[in-house]
Design a protein around this motif. Structure first.
Motif: not given
Length: 71
Positions: A1-2, A5, A15, A60, A64-65, A67-68
């Motif tokens: 996932m990194f 992001g 996403r 990035n 990622c944040r 996406m979570i």
């Protein structure tokens, strides 16, 4: 996932539909940045590329944040 992001930071509506092309594209972006960073000869250009890396990593992590917390 990194590495995805980074893509999610600029295109938040896509996403989950990014796929392998985007993943390898972002990996290539970081690889090309590393090549230019390690080929620098002056302190000024080294600091410029280091600042660019920090900006890439901040985007990035923010992607990622997002996406979570979207799921």
């Amino acid at each position: 996932m990194f590495p995805l992001g980074f893509y999610a930071f600029f295109f938040p509506e896509h996403r989950q539909s990014s796929g392998w092309v985007v993943l390898f594209g972002v990996f290539a972006l970081y690889f090309i940045h590393a090549i230019f960073y390690f080929r620098t000869r002056t302190n000024r250009s080294s600091l410029l590329f280091l600042g660019l890396l920090v900006a890439l990593l901040i985007c990035n992590v923010a992607g990622c944040r997002a996406m979570i917390h979207a799921y």
